[in-house]
Design an enzyme around this catalytic site. Structure first.
Site, PDB file in Angstrom:
ATOM      1  N   HIS A  67       0.812  -1.220   0.000  1.00  0.00           N
ATOM      2  CA  HIS A  67       0.000   0.000   0.000  1.00  0.00           C
ATOM      3  C   HIS A  67       0.849   1.275   0.000  1.00  0.00           C
ATOM      4  O   HIS A  67       0.296   2.377  -0.061  1.00  0.00           O
ATOM      5  CB  HIS A  67      -1.022  -0.017   1.148  1.00  0.00           C
ATOM      6  CG  HIS A  67      -0.442   0.259   2.496  1.00  0.00           C
ATOM      7  ND1 HIS A  67       0.013  -0.734   3.332  1.00  0.00           N
ATOM      8  CD2 HIS A  67      -0.242   1.417   3.152  1.00  0.00           C
ATOM      9  CE1 HIS A  67       0.469  -0.188   4.448  1.00  0.00           C
ATOM     10  NE2 HIS A  67       0.328   1.113   4.361  1.00  0.00           N
ATOM     11  N   ASP A 111       0.159  -7.760   1.838  1.00  0.00           N
ATOM     12  CA  ASP A 111       0.546  -6.346   1.725  1.00  0.00           C
ATOM     13  C   ASP A 111       2.076  -6.250   1.672  1.00  0.00           C
ATOM     14  O   ASP A 111       2.728  -5.805   2.616  1.00  0.00           O
ATOM     15  CB  ASP A 111      -0.029  -5.576   2.923  1.00  0.00           C
ATOM     16  CG  ASP A 111       0.112  -4.072   2.784  1.00  0.00           C
ATOM     17  OD1 ASP A 111       0.544  -3.610   1.702  1.00  0.00           O
ATOM     18  OD2 ASP A 111      -0.202  -3.353   3.752  1.00  0.00           O
ATOM     19  N   SER A 210       4.527   2.258   7.915  1.00  0.00           N
ATOM     20  CA  SER A 210       4.223   1.165   6.987  1.00  0.00           C
ATOM     21  C   SER A 210       5.449   0.733   6.213  1.00  0.00           C
ATOM     22  O   SER A 210       6.263   1.564   5.810  1.00  0.00           O
ATOM     23  CB  SER A 210       3.197   1.639   5.963  1.00  0.00           C
ATOM     24  OG  SER A 210       1.932   1.627   6.514  1.00  0.00           O
TER      25      SER A 210
END
Ligand SMILES: *[C@@H]1O[C@H](CO)[C@@H](O)[C@H](O)[C@H]1NC(C)=O
Ligand SMILES: *[C@@H]1O[C@H](CO)[C@@H](O)[C@H](O)[C@H]1NC(C)=O
Length: 259
Positions: A67, A111, A210
């Site tokens: 992402h 992810d 992230s």
């Protein structure tokens, strides 16, 4: 590749831990790391703005979250973001990126993303690869460590200038899917790891973290993926687990691209 789709219900309240998303944060409850003690940490930028973390797993490849899109530059050897003339830095452009073919932004599965650098880095004291190898699924209550330049304060949507890290505790998947926790929204699968508070403290990743590492016993076990807000005991951070299957995908992808 054949990709299984899981359930995707009530996803609107979820945040992925990139800075541009609806929330943002940095490591919650952590401390500044000793400069360059995690020499595989990559800072990922889009349009000269730091947005995500990453892990240097090969002189030409950085592992991050799927992402974290539109990454243009990868900075290695960074401690303080502001110290732009730090001689320990090496800056690379992204030559190509490979998102996991089974990444699903609703279910949040797979992810993972690989970024190929335009030129290999030179390994130095401050820039080093972290070799990936098969790891066990960490048992509940294992203490692991997460790191990043993400938000450190829920009310301050700003990246941390310096690299921070915090110990997090692995939470059993049954508990993580339970009503008070994620309640199957989304389903916490075997390819995900929940880790956060030890039940008393606030320990979490937040916006901007992230793509960074989840390290257990110094080994790379996961990649920072998502959470709801930051630092909430019942909404721990969720990490993509680097299972044997994911390692195979990583190794195949790097090999294919060397040809
Ligand atoms: C978070 O930021 C707010 C606003 O800048 C500040 O008042 C508060 O003390 C900070 N909290 C922590 C835990 O640093
Ligand atoms: C983090 O966990 C490790 C391993 O259990 C421990 O040695 C270390 O002291 C902990 N660090 C902090 C700041 O709690």
């Amino acid at each position: 590749m054949f990709c299984l789709r899981g359930f995707s219900i009530f996803i609107s309240c979820f945040i992925l831990l990139v800075v541009q998303s609806s929330h943002g944060s940095e490591i919650i409850g952590g401390t500044e790391v000793k400069p360059h003690s995690l020499p595989f940490m990559a800072l990922l930028e889009t349009k000269n703005k730091p947005v995500c973390g990453g892990i240097l797993i090969n002189p030409s490849w950085v592992l991050t979250a799927a992402h974290c899109t539109d990454i243009k530059e990868v900075l290695l050897g960074v401690h303080s973001i502001k110290a732009k003339d730090d001689q320990s830095r090496q800056v690379r452009k992204v030559k190509s990126y490979v998102s996991h073919p089974c990444y699903d932004k609703d279910d949040k599965v797979n992810d993972l993303q690989l970024l190929k650098l335009n030129k290999p880095v030179k390994e130095t004291k401050t820039v080093q690869t972290l070799k990936i190898k098969p790891v066990k699924d960490p048992a509940a209550d294992t203490t692991c460590r997460v790191a990043g330049w993400g938000t450190t304060n829920n009310s301050k949507k700003q990246m941390s200038d310096v690299l921070m890290a915090v110990n997090v505790t692995v939470i059993d998947r049954v508990k993580c899917n339970s009503k008070d926790y994620y309640n199957f929204k989304p389903v916490i699968t075997n390819s995900m790891i929940c880790a956060g508070s030890n039940g008393k403290n606030s320990a979490d990743t937040c916006q901007g973290d992230s793509g960074g590492p989840l390290l257990c016993n110094g080994e790379l076990v996961g990649v920072t993926s998502f959470g709801v807000n930051c630092g909430l005991i019942e909404k721990p951070g969720v990490y993509s687990f680097l299972s044997a299957k994911q390692l195979t995908w990583i190794q195949k992808t790097m090999k294919k691209s060397e040809i």
